[in-house]
Design an enzyme around this catalytic site. Structure first.
Site, short mmCIF file in Angstrom:
data_model
loop_
_atom_site.label_atom_id
_atom_site.label_comp_id
_atom_site.label_asym_id
_atom_site.label_seq_id
_atom_site.Cartn_x
_atom_site.Cartn_y
_atom_site.Cartn_z
CB CYS A 109 -0.76 -1.56 8.05
SG CYS A 109 -2.00 -1.59 6.79
CG HIS A 253 -2.03 1.32 10.26
ND1 HIS A 253 -1.84 2.04 9.10
CD2 HIS A 253 -2.99 0.40 9.98
CE1 HIS A 253 -2.65 1.56 8.17
NE2 HIS A 253 -3.35 0.57 8.68
CG ASN A 283 -5.59 1.41 5.74
OD1 ASN A 283 -4.37 1.61 5.70
ND2 ASN A 283 -6.10 0.21 6.01
C1 LIG Z 1 -5.37 -1.06 6.05
O1 LIG Z 1 -4.89 -1.59 4.84
C2 LIG Z 1 -3.84 -2.53 4.96
C3 LIG Z 1 -3.41 -2.99 3.62
O2 LIG Z 1 -4.40 -3.78 3.05
C4 LIG Z 1 -4.22 -3.69 5.84
O3 LIG Z 1 -3.07 -4.49 6.08
C5 LIG Z 1 -4.77 -3.18 7.16
O4 LIG Z 1 -5.22 -4.23 7.95
C6 LIG Z 1 -5.88 -2.19 6.91
N1 LIG Z 1 -6.35 -1.76 8.17
C7 LIG Z 1 -7.60 -1.87 8.55
C8 LIG Z 1 -7.80 -2.12 10.00
O5 LIG Z 1 -8.54 -1.73 7.80
#
Ligand SMILES: *[C@@H]1O[C@H](CO)[C@@H](O)[C@H](O)[C@H]1NC(C)=O
Ligand SMILES: *[C@@H]1O[C@H](CO)[C@@H](O)[C@H](O)[C@H]1NC(C)=O
Length: 327
Positions: A109, A253, A283
């Site tokens: 992300c 994000h 996400n």
């Molecule tokens: C969203 O998905 C990405 C990919 O797996 C990950 O890196 C990220 O931490 C996720 N965000 C949350 C806070 O769930």
């Protein structure tokens, strides 16, 4: 460097919270209260992420008024390409960006912010004029649809920006950035290679190599995010010689509405300056920032000259902030 255009593309297949109620024990009210997510878009059978990257790229080029043939470099931020050897070249071919070099950049992300910072270095040194930065992910491919703690969170999509060199004094639109990694946190969030039965050598013939499902320790990632995001935005502001009050928009994000709200609160940014489309897409990892940026630009919320505070954060662990001027 100037950010001249944006574009995005998402699959038309929509998975609502009601659809998920059929798959796992969960419900709409619980998902909305915990995450703010109502729907997510996921790739249908036979649909490629490469195609959405191409559409997002075309739209960004169109807005910027730049021809595909004049693109020098394509950076594709993704952790879930159609081809694990890289998908940027397939996007280059589909776009007809004949003279562009193209490669993938993997930083989950944080990938879009890290790619934007990387691209800017090529523009500042003067070697390239036009760079297309694409953030795209299809994490639905890595989801265990029986795991109710993760399957509600993720969606697929692609977003892109066209960055152009601008050597004029005071015109560089990347005003400040700050990037970090901590590999000790990898245990909290990963989708590791499983091999062919997890053996380096095997006498059995193998027809498929596989990656494991996404594992995420939600509470650890939440704690990390609400701590890291305000710090990285503040550090980026400091390098830009600006303060929180100078930000027109916070473009974070889109992981989870609670993280967006908590991070904005800690920074002291009012809710109306925080763009969000997490309810619609979930996400989407590297795609989420360019996706919400593009929607906000096309809705007329983000205008030329606006100062944006961006932050990506996630697997690695990695986190990256950038203060950018739009247009
Ligand atoms: C969203 O998905 C990405 C990919 O797996 C990950 O890196 C990220 O931490 C996720 N965000 C949350 C806070 O769930
Ligand atoms: C998440 O991490 C914490 C701290 O490392 C640990 O105590 C907890 O058991 C983990 N949760 C899961 C679901 O693995």
């Amino acid at each position: 460097m100037r950010m001249l255009g944006s574009g995005s593309s998402t699959p038309s297949t929509v998975l609502s919270n009601a659809d998920l109620e059929q798959l796992v024990e969960t419900n709409d009210e619980w998902i909305v209260a915990r995450t703010g997510i109502r729907r997510r878009h996921i790739l249908g059978p036979g649909e490629t992420l490469t195609h959405h990257c191409t559409l997002a790229g075309q739209r960004a080029l169109e807005m910027a008024g730049v021809d595909a043939k004049d693109v020098d470099l394509i950076l594709l931020a993704t952790s879930s390409p159609d081809d694990s050897l890289g998908s940027a070249c397939a996007v280059q071919a589909e776009l007809g960006a004949k003279s562009a070099a193209a490669y993938d950049l993997t930083a989950a992300c944080s990938g879009f912010v890290m790619s934007t910072v990387t691209a800017t270095q090529f523009l500042r040194t003067g070697v390239y004029k036009n760079i297309l930065v694409i953030g795209a992910d299809a994490l639905s491919r890595y989801i265990d649809w029986r795991d109710r703690s993760t399957c509600i969170l993720f969606g697929d999509g692609a977003g892109a920006v066209l960055l152009q060199r601008d050597d004029r004094e005071g015109e560089d639109s990347l005003l400040g950035f700050d990037m970090h990694s901590d590999g000790h946190g990898q245990k909290h969030l990963h989708a590791g290679f499983m091999g062919c039965g997890n053996k380096a050598f095997s006498e059995q013939p193998s027809s498929a190599a596989a990656f494991g499902n996404m594992y995420m320790n939600g509470s650890e990632v939440f704690k990390f995010a609400v701590r890291a995001v305000p710090r990285v935005v503040e550090a980026s502001l400091k390098k830009a010689g600006l303060s929180v009050a100078d930000l027109d928009w916070l473009v974070l994000h889109q992981a989870n509405q609670r993280i967006l709200t908590a991070a904005a609160d800690r920074l002291g940014v009012p809710a109306e300056k925080v763009v969000s489309n997490v309810a619609e897409y979930g996400n989407t990892s590297a795609a989420s920032i360019p996706l919400v940026l593009d929607e906000s630009v096309r809705q007329g919320l983000i205008k030329p000259g606006d100062i944006l505070g961006m932050a990506g954060f996630g697997a690695g662990l990695s986190w990256a902030g950038a203060i950018l001027r739009w247009g």
